[in-house]
Design a protein around this motif. Structure first.
Motif, PDB file in Angstrom:
ATOM      1  N   PHE A   1     -57.453  59.903  34.528  1.00  0.00           N
ATOM      2  CA  PHE A   1     -56.665  60.118  33.314  1.00  0.00           C
ATOM      3  C   PHE A   1     -55.754  61.328  33.478  1.00  0.00           C
ATOM      4  CE2 PHE A   1     -59.449  57.033  31.558  1.00  0.00           C
ATOM      5  CZ  PHE A   1     -58.852  56.562  30.405  1.00  0.00           C
ATOM      6  N   GLU A   2     -56.237  62.342  34.167  1.00  0.00           N
ATOM      7  CA  GLU A   2     -55.430  63.546  34.360  1.00  0.00           C
ATOM      8  C   GLU A   2     -54.150  63.247  35.140  1.00  0.00           C
ATOM      9  OE1 GLU A   2     -59.359  64.578  33.081  1.00  0.00           O
ATOM     10  OE2 GLU A   2     -58.705  63.309  34.749  1.00  0.00           O
ATOM     11  N   ASP A   3     -54.179  62.210  35.972  1.00  0.00           N
ATOM     12  CA  ASP A   3     -52.993  61.833  36.750  1.00  0.00           C
ATOM     13  C   ASP A   3     -51.868  61.275  35.875  1.00  0.00           C
ATOM     14  OD1 ASP A   3     -54.231  62.574  39.126  1.00  0.00           O
ATOM     15  OD2 ASP A   3     -54.996  60.555  39.524  1.00  0.00           O
ATOM     16  N   LEU A   4     -52.162  61.015  34.596  1.00  0.00           N
ATOM     17  CA  LEU A   4     -51.158  60.458  33.692  1.00  0.00           C
ATOM     18  C   LEU A   4     -50.147  61.494  33.202  1.00  0.00           C
ATOM     19  CD1 LEU A   4     -53.345  58.213  31.327  1.00  0.00           C
ATOM     20  CD2 LEU A   4     -51.954  57.458  33.271  1.00  0.00           C
ATOM     21  N   LYS A   5     -50.446  62.772  33.391  1.00  0.00           N
ATOM     22  CA  LYS A   5     -49.581  63.822  32.841  1.00  0.00           C
ATOM     23  C   LYS A   5     -48.146  63.677  33.347  1.00  0.00           C
ATOM     24  CE  LYS A   5     -53.215  67.227  32.016  1.00  0.00           C
ATOM     25  NZ  LYS A   5     -53.764  68.564  32.323  1.00  0.00           N
ATOM     26  N   GLY A   6     -47.233  63.637  32.384  1.00  0.00           N
ATOM     27  CA  GLY A   6     -45.819  63.522  32.712  1.00  0.00           C
ATOM     28  C   GLY A   6     -45.357  62.125  33.063  1.00  0.00           C
ATOM     29  N   LYS A   7     -46.287  61.152  33.029  1.00  0.00           N
ATOM     30  CA  LYS A   7     -45.955  59.785  33.427  1.00  0.00           C
ATOM     31  C   LYS A   7     -45.568  58.920  32.218  1.00  0.00           C
ATOM     32  CE  LYS A   7     -47.112  60.009  37.889  1.00  0.00           C
ATOM     33  NZ  LYS A   7     -47.682  61.354  38.035  1.00  0.00           N
ATOM     34  N   LYS A   8     -44.818  57.848  32.505  1.00  0.00           N
ATOM     35  CA  LYS A   8     -44.476  56.875  31.464  1.00  0.00           C
ATOM     36  C   LYS A   8     -45.636  55.904  31.304  1.00  0.00           C
ATOM     37  CE  LYS A   8     -39.443  56.941  32.118  1.00  0.00           C
ATOM     38  NZ  LYS A   8     -38.247  56.124  32.457  1.00  0.00           N
ATOM     39  N   VAL A   9     -46.226  55.885  30.102  1.00  0.00           N
ATOM     40  CA  VAL A   9     -47.437  55.099  29.875  1.00  0.00           C
ATOM     41  C   VAL A   9     -47.268  54.247  28.617  1.00  0.00           C
ATOM     42  CG1 VAL A   9     -49.939  55.165  29.543  1.00  0.00           C
ATOM     43  CG2 VAL A   9     -48.811  56.950  30.901  1.00  0.00           C
ATOM     44  N   SER A  10     -47.484  52.953  28.752  1.00  0.00           N
ATOM     45  CA  SER A  10     -47.479  52.081  27.573  1.00  0.00           C
ATOM     46  C   SER A  10     -48.750  52.329  26.771  1.00  0.00           C
ATOM     47  CB  SER A  10     -47.413  50.615  27.998  1.00  0.00           C
ATOM     48  OG  SER A  10     -47.623  49.775  26.874  1.00  0.00           O
ATOM     49  N   VAL A  11     -48.571  52.555  25.474  1.00  0.00           N
ATOM     50  CA  VAL A  11     -49.721  52.822  24.600  1.00  0.00           C
ATOM     51  C   VAL A  11     -49.889  51.726  23.548  1.00  0.00           C
ATOM     52  CG1 VAL A  11     -49.683  55.312  24.958  1.00  0.00           C
ATOM     53  CG2 VAL A  11     -48.271  54.315  23.141  1.00  0.00           C
ATOM     54  N   GLY A  12     -49.260  50.572  23.779  1.00  0.00           N
ATOM     55  CA  GLY A  12     -49.442  49.450  22.870  1.00  0.00           C
ATOM     56  C   GLY A  12     -48.294  49.270  21.909  1.00  0.00           C
ATOM     57  N   ALA A  13     -48.190  48.078  21.403  1.00  0.00           N
ATOM     58  CA  ALA A  13     -47.131  47.758  20.452  1.00  0.00           C
ATOM     59  C   ALA A  13     -47.345  48.500  19.141  1.00  0.00           C
ATOM     60  CB  ALA A  13     -47.112  46.255  20.193  1.00  0.00           C
ATOM     61  N   PRO A  14     -46.268  48.820  18.431  1.00  0.00           N
ATOM     62  CA  PRO A  14     -46.412  49.432  17.113  1.00  0.00           C
ATOM     63  C   PRO A  14     -47.272  48.541  16.222  1.00  0.00           C
ATOM     64  CG  PRO A  14     -44.133  49.501  17.835  1.00  0.00           C
ATOM     65  CD  PRO A  14     -44.857  48.628  18.819  1.00  0.00           C
TER      66      PRO A  14
END
Length: 329
Positions: free
Chosen positions: A148-161
């Motif tokens: 999870f720490e590798d996600l910092k600064g990355k473009k991540v989909s967090v789901g549809a509104p």
């Protein structure tokens, strides 16, 4: 003349009492199930809201709609939607009668919390629990993202509104000491996440759905998939704060994964508007749980009457309760 006035007064009084009585009857009919005043005969169509076309809700929705149609005799259709939170709002606004929803999202809606802050939804009740929905943080093996720490600064989909995936992403980031500000969040549905990962436009995607999820299977057909694990320690921390989570393991071989992957899950459930009559809700419940074992999707084996009330944090519709009381006695 005096007697005429007395008779007129008595007549007016009687009319007023009848009007008040009628008003009282209307008020008392407001509620769930058979108290709503609606009858099964009043329904010509039923809509069941699912999710995006690449998710498990949609994959199961069409088959369940057919079972409900056969059992009730009412034309039932599965509709594409923006998933859990949006589905609860749609039922509140009378845009459909049934919906797939995550158990955590249904709970938030019933309390007016999280994405429903100040907007409590109290016209919806449970038909029953279905299966675990696995929270999957999906990336490609070549991305180099392993934690999870590798996600910092990355473009991540967090789901549809309007989906429950956003809340899951936010809470998992939280137990890993992060917030949405630490990533570059992208509001994408499962199909859009798959396409964006394939195109290299995003680095990872949160996908909360029953496994195997078609969007992830489609992604794995073009490149090796990697699902970021959730350690036991972090899972315990998450569950201690948000008790609707459970530990889950994605089996080795799923999406071509070499090893089993520990993660967490919430529950999937079917909800219904309260004013669906008790006899109709009973038939809907019977249609789902009597036929689930015939579903081609792997999750069909997990939809059982004996677990139909597990993990439900909102009231159960009287018609559904009647079914479970009969089959589980």
């Amino acid at each position: 003349m005096k007697n005429s006035k007395i008779r007129l007064f008595a007549l007016i009084t009687m009319i007023a009492m009848l009007v008040l009585a009628a008003c009282g009857t209307d008020d008392s009919s407001k509620g769930s199930g058979s108290d709503s005043g609606k009858k099964k005969e009043d329904f010509k169509y039923l809509s069941i809201l699912t999710g995006g076309t690449q998710g498990t809700y949609y994959a199961l929705g069409g088959a369940l709609a057919n079972y409900i149609n056969d059992e009730t005799g009412i034309k039932t259709t599965a509709e594409v939607s923006q998933a859990s939170a949006a589905n609860m709002t749609a039922l509140k606004e009378n845009k459909a009668e049934l919906a797939f929803v995550q158990t955590d999202i249904a709970y938030y809606a019933s309390k007016g919390e999280m994405m429903f802050d100040g907007e409590k939804i109290d016209n919806v009740s449970a038909i029953g629990a279905l299966y675990p929905e696995t929270v999957q943080l999906v990336t490609l093996e070549k991305s180099g993202i392993k934690t999870f720490e590798d996600l910092k600064g990355k473009k991540v989909s967090v789901g549809a509104p309007g989906s429950g995936t956003y809340a899951n992403a936010e809470q998992l980031l939280e137990v890993h000491g992060m917030t949405m500000d630490d990533i570059k969040p992208q509001d994408l549905d499962f199909g859009e996440s798959q396409e964006s990962l394939q195109a290299g436009q995003i680095d990872a995607a949160f996908i909360t759905a029953g496994t195997p999820t078609s969007a992830v299977e489609g992604l794995n057909a073009t490149a090796q998939v990697f699902v970021v694990p959730v350690s036991d320690e972090k899972a315990d921390e998450l569950i201690s704060k948000y008790q609707y989570y459970a530990k889950e393991v994605i089996p080795a071989g799923t999406y071509g994964l070499k090893d089993e992957t520990p993660t967490v899950s919430v529950g999937a459930m079917i909800v219904v508007q309260n004013d669906i009559p008790e006899d109709l809700a009973y038939e809907i419940t019977k249609a789902i749980y009597d036929n689930a074992s015939q579903l081609e999707h792997a999750k069909g084996k997990l939809i059982k009457a004996e677990t139909g009330l597990d993990g439900i944090g909102i009231p159960v519709h009287p018609g559904a309760q009647k079914y479970f009381d009969e089959v589980n006695k």
